[in-house]
Design an enzyme around this catalytic site. Structure first.
Site, PDB file in Angstrom:
ATOM      1  N   ARG A 136       0.856  -1.181   0.000  1.00 43.93           N
ATOM      2  CA  ARG A 136       0.000   0.000   0.000  1.00 43.93           C
ATOM      3  C   ARG A 136       0.896   1.237   0.000  1.00 43.93           C
ATOM      4  NH1 ARG A 136      -3.363  -0.977   5.323  1.00 43.93           N
ATOM      5  NH2 ARG A 136      -4.119   1.129   4.895  1.00 43.93           N
ATOM      6  N   SER A 188       0.521   4.071   2.011  1.00 44.69           N
ATOM      7  CA  SER A 188       0.554   4.903   3.211  1.00 44.69           C
ATOM      8  C   SER A 188       1.980   4.977   3.756  1.00 44.69           C
ATOM      9  CB  SER A 188      -0.370   4.337   4.282  1.00 44.69           C
ATOM     10  OG  SER A 188       0.183   3.149   4.831  1.00 44.69           O
ATOM     11  N   LYS A 211      -2.367  -7.512  11.119  1.00 45.86           N
ATOM     12  CA  LYS A 211      -3.682  -7.330  11.732  1.00 45.86           C
ATOM     13  C   LYS A 211      -4.743  -6.961  10.696  1.00 45.86           C
ATOM     14  CE  LYS A 211      -3.554  -2.454  13.184  1.00 45.86           C
ATOM     15  NZ  LYS A 211      -3.798  -1.546  14.311  1.00 45.86           N
ATOM     16  N   ASP A 212      -4.312  -6.594   9.474  1.00 45.38           N
ATOM     17  CA  ASP A 212      -5.255  -6.296   8.401  1.00 45.38           C
ATOM     18  C   ASP A 212      -5.581  -7.518   7.548  1.00 45.38           C
ATOM     19  OD1 ASP A 212      -5.337  -3.605   9.080  1.00 45.38           O
ATOM     20  OD2 ASP A 212      -3.736  -3.052   7.703  1.00 45.38           O
ATOM     21  N   THR A 240     -12.166   6.440  16.827  1.00 45.77           N
ATOM     22  CA  THR A 240     -11.512   5.189  16.446  1.00 45.77           C
ATOM     23  C   THR A 240     -12.294   4.544  15.315  1.00 45.77           C
ATOM     24  OG1 THR A 240     -10.738   3.013  17.176  1.00 45.77           O
ATOM     25  CG2 THR A 240     -12.756   3.837  18.186  1.00 45.77           C
ATOM     26  N   SER A 248     -11.730   1.241  14.845  1.00 47.64           N
ATOM     27  CA  SER A 248     -11.629  -0.163  15.239  1.00 47.64           C
ATOM     28  C   SER A 248     -12.825  -0.583  16.089  1.00 47.64           C
ATOM     29  CB  SER A 248     -10.333  -0.382  16.020  1.00 47.64           C
ATOM     30  OG  SER A 248     -10.367  -1.566  16.771  1.00 47.64           O
ATOM     31  N   LEU A 249     -13.553  -1.613  15.644  1.00 47.83           N
ATOM     32  CA  LEU A 249     -14.654  -2.120  16.461  1.00 47.83           C
ATOM     33  C   LEU A 249     -14.142  -2.680  17.781  1.00 47.83           C
ATOM     34  CD1 LEU A 249     -17.269  -4.032  14.273  1.00 47.83           C
ATOM     35  CD2 LEU A 249     -17.617  -2.022  15.714  1.00 47.83           C
ATOM     36  N   ARG A 250     -12.963  -3.313  17.746  1.00 48.43           N
ATOM     37  CA  ARG A 250     -12.381  -3.839  18.988  1.00 48.43           C
ATOM     38  C   ARG A 250     -12.164  -2.721  19.997  1.00 48.43           C
ATOM     39  NH1 ARG A 250      -7.288  -3.386  20.871  1.00 48.43           N
ATOM     40  NH2 ARG A 250      -6.567  -2.638  18.845  1.00 48.43           N
ATOM     41  N   ARG A 251     -11.487  -1.664  19.561  1.00 53.59           N
ATOM     42  CA  ARG A 251     -11.205  -0.564  20.486  1.00 53.59           C
ATOM     43  C   ARG A 251     -12.497   0.099  20.958  1.00 53.59           C
ATOM     44  NH1 ARG A 251      -6.402   1.423  16.597  1.00 53.59           N
ATOM     45  NH2 ARG A 251      -4.623   0.368  17.598  1.00 53.59           N
ATOM     46  N   ARG A 296     -11.024   7.357  10.723  1.00 47.41           N
ATOM     47  CA  ARG A 296     -10.153   6.590   9.846  1.00 47.41           C
ATOM     48  C   ARG A 296      -9.084   7.470   9.246  1.00 47.41           C
ATOM     49  NH1 ARG A 296     -12.418   3.529   5.406  1.00 47.41           N
ATOM     50  NH2 ARG A 296     -10.309   2.688   5.434  1.00 47.41           N
ATOM     51  N   GLY A 297      -8.134   6.830   8.557  1.00 46.17           N
ATOM     52  CA  GLY A 297      -7.034   7.556   7.944  1.00 46.17           C
ATOM     53  C   GLY A 297      -5.705   7.147   8.538  1.00 46.17           C
ATOM     54  N   GLN A 301      -0.998  10.571  10.216  1.00 44.96           N
ATOM     55  CA  GLN A 301      -0.998  12.024  10.028  1.00 44.96           C
ATOM     56  C   GLN A 301      -2.416  12.584   9.948  1.00 44.96           C
ATOM     57  OE1 GLN A 301       0.755   9.758   8.380  1.00 44.96           O
ATOM     58  NE2 GLN A 301       2.907  10.295   8.695  1.00 44.96           N
ATOM     59  N   THR A 302      -3.300  11.854   9.271  1.00 47.49           N
ATOM     60  CA  THR A 302      -4.690  12.294   9.149  1.00 47.49           C
ATOM     61  C   THR A 302      -5.377  12.323  10.505  1.00 47.49           C
ATOM     62  OG1 THR A 302      -4.840  11.385   6.913  1.00 47.49           O
ATOM     63  CG2 THR A 302      -6.916  11.762   8.080  1.00 47.49           C
ATOM     64  N   ARG A 303      -5.128  11.301  11.313  1.00 49.95           N
ATOM     65  CA  ARG A 303      -5.793  11.231  12.619  1.00 49.95           C
ATOM     66  C   ARG A 303      -5.284  12.325  13.566  1.00 49.95           C
ATOM     67  NH1 ARG A 303      -6.856   4.765  13.656  1.00 49.95           N
ATOM     68  NH2 ARG A 303      -6.708   4.154  11.481  1.00 49.95           N
ATOM     69  N   CYS A 362     -14.053  -7.573  10.149  1.00 46.18           N
ATOM     70  CA  CYS A 362     -14.083  -6.246  10.757  1.00 46.18           C
ATOM     71  C   CYS A 362     -15.423  -5.957  11.429  1.00 46.18           C
ATOM     72  CB  CYS A 362     -13.780  -5.182   9.702  1.00 46.18           C
ATOM     73  SG  CYS A 362     -12.048  -5.125   9.236  1.00 46.18           S
TER      74      CYS A 362
END
Length: 311
Positions: A17, A19, A91-92, A135, A137-140, A157-158, A161-163, A250
């Site tokens: 990817r 990123s 983890k993805d 967040t 993340s459903l887990r978080r 999401r992002g 830097q975006t976050r 997810c």
């Protein structure tokens, strides 16, 4: 059999990817291969592939297709021969790979912990009643609501830097990132506090880099064998078997972590309702070679406790 090593004229193509974190992981993979075979940087090409998951930033993953959105286009390039290997954040990764592909190489695992990130607060306890936390993340989300049902959780999401930009704009008062990502990006300036696994069990395979190849590519197999980290593979065998026997998408809040101690492995796992109202957790230890079976047994135990309609 003599290994046909790549050259600057015929480079080994590494798919990733685009990123900053994904590129850092691809660069680490290249550096390890360069060192293992004493090859120049020019013998490897980093091939950036646009994936659907990066293109859609304003909707939860469960609404647009889940984990495969970060891998599909890269795996298509691998299957058609455009690239030789693909570098992924484990983890993805879905628990099953497309036919013809193998995922059996892992780099040494980074810090597995989550990072609490805020411009003002040092931890969850510092947040005011009703504070907004971002967040994706459903887990978080589920873990946060289990501890602090008063919090307002918003989609976030992002890339890193975006976050951080969203925090600065006041979209949320805090967010969570992976310590591994911050470390790999050398972002020591990010205001973060590491969260112990006892407080927040990480995602399965968090902090691990996996490298995918074609199953019939013997050259890639031999090259990757030189950089594979066995202990990380042992830990992920237990964690991903746990995930395999749950609904590891997810849409499912799941935490899991395996740790080695000599010849033993300790596996912790938990499943949560998305609103945080129910949490089922377990903790097992055994011989390393039994790690995968432990993952299967733990998943079965938690599903039995939770009941058939839990997810």
């Amino acid at each position: 059999m003599t290994l046909d090593l790549p050259t600057p004229a015929t480079p080994f193509n590494i798919g990733t990817r685009g990123s900053p974190l994904a590129l850092a992981q691809a660069h680490e993979t290249r550096a390890r291969l360069m060192a293992a075979f004493d090859l120049p940087e020019e013998a490897f090409a980093i091939c950036v592939i646009k994936v659907t998951g990066d293109a859609i930033q304003d909707r939860p993953l469960k609404e647009i297709g889940g984990k495969g959105l970060f891998t599909r286009e890269i795996e298509e390039a691998l299957l058609d021969g455009s690239i030789d290997i693909a570098v992924h954040s484990m983890k993805d990764m879905p628990v099953e790979q497309p036919g013809g592909l193998l995922l059996d190489t892992y780099l040494p695992r980074e810090d597995v912990r989550d990072a609490f990130v805020s411009l003002n607060a040092k931890g969850l306890d510092d947040l005011a009643h009703g504070a907004t936390v971002g967040t994706s993340s459903l887990r978080r989300r589920s873990q946060l609501l289990a501890k602090r049902p008063d919090l307002n959780i918003v989609e976030f999401r992002g890339n890193v830097q975006t976050r951080l930009k969203k925090l600065g704009e006041g979209v949320a008062e805090a967010t969570f990132l992976a310590m591994a990502g911050l470390n790999r990006l050398h972002m020591s300036d990010v205001p973060r506090t590491a969260v112990a696994p006892d407080e927040m069990l990480p995602a399965v395979a968090q902090g691990a880099i996996g490298i995918e190849r074609r199953g019939d590519d013997n050259r890639a197999a031999q090259m990757l064998e030189a950089i594979h980290d066995g202990p990380t593979g042992q830990r992920l065998a237990a964690e991903r078997m746990f995930l395999t026997h749950l609904d590891g998408s997810c849409e499912t809040p799941i935490g899991g972590l395996a740790e080695l101690d000599g010849g033993s492995i300790r596996l912790r796992g938990e499943i949560l309702r998305t609103d945080g109202t129910e949490v089922y957790a377990d903790d097992m230890s055994g011989a390393i070679e039994d790690g995968a079976e432990m993952g299967r047994a733990m998943a079965a135990k938690l599903l039995e406790q939770a009941g058939p309609d839990f997810f």
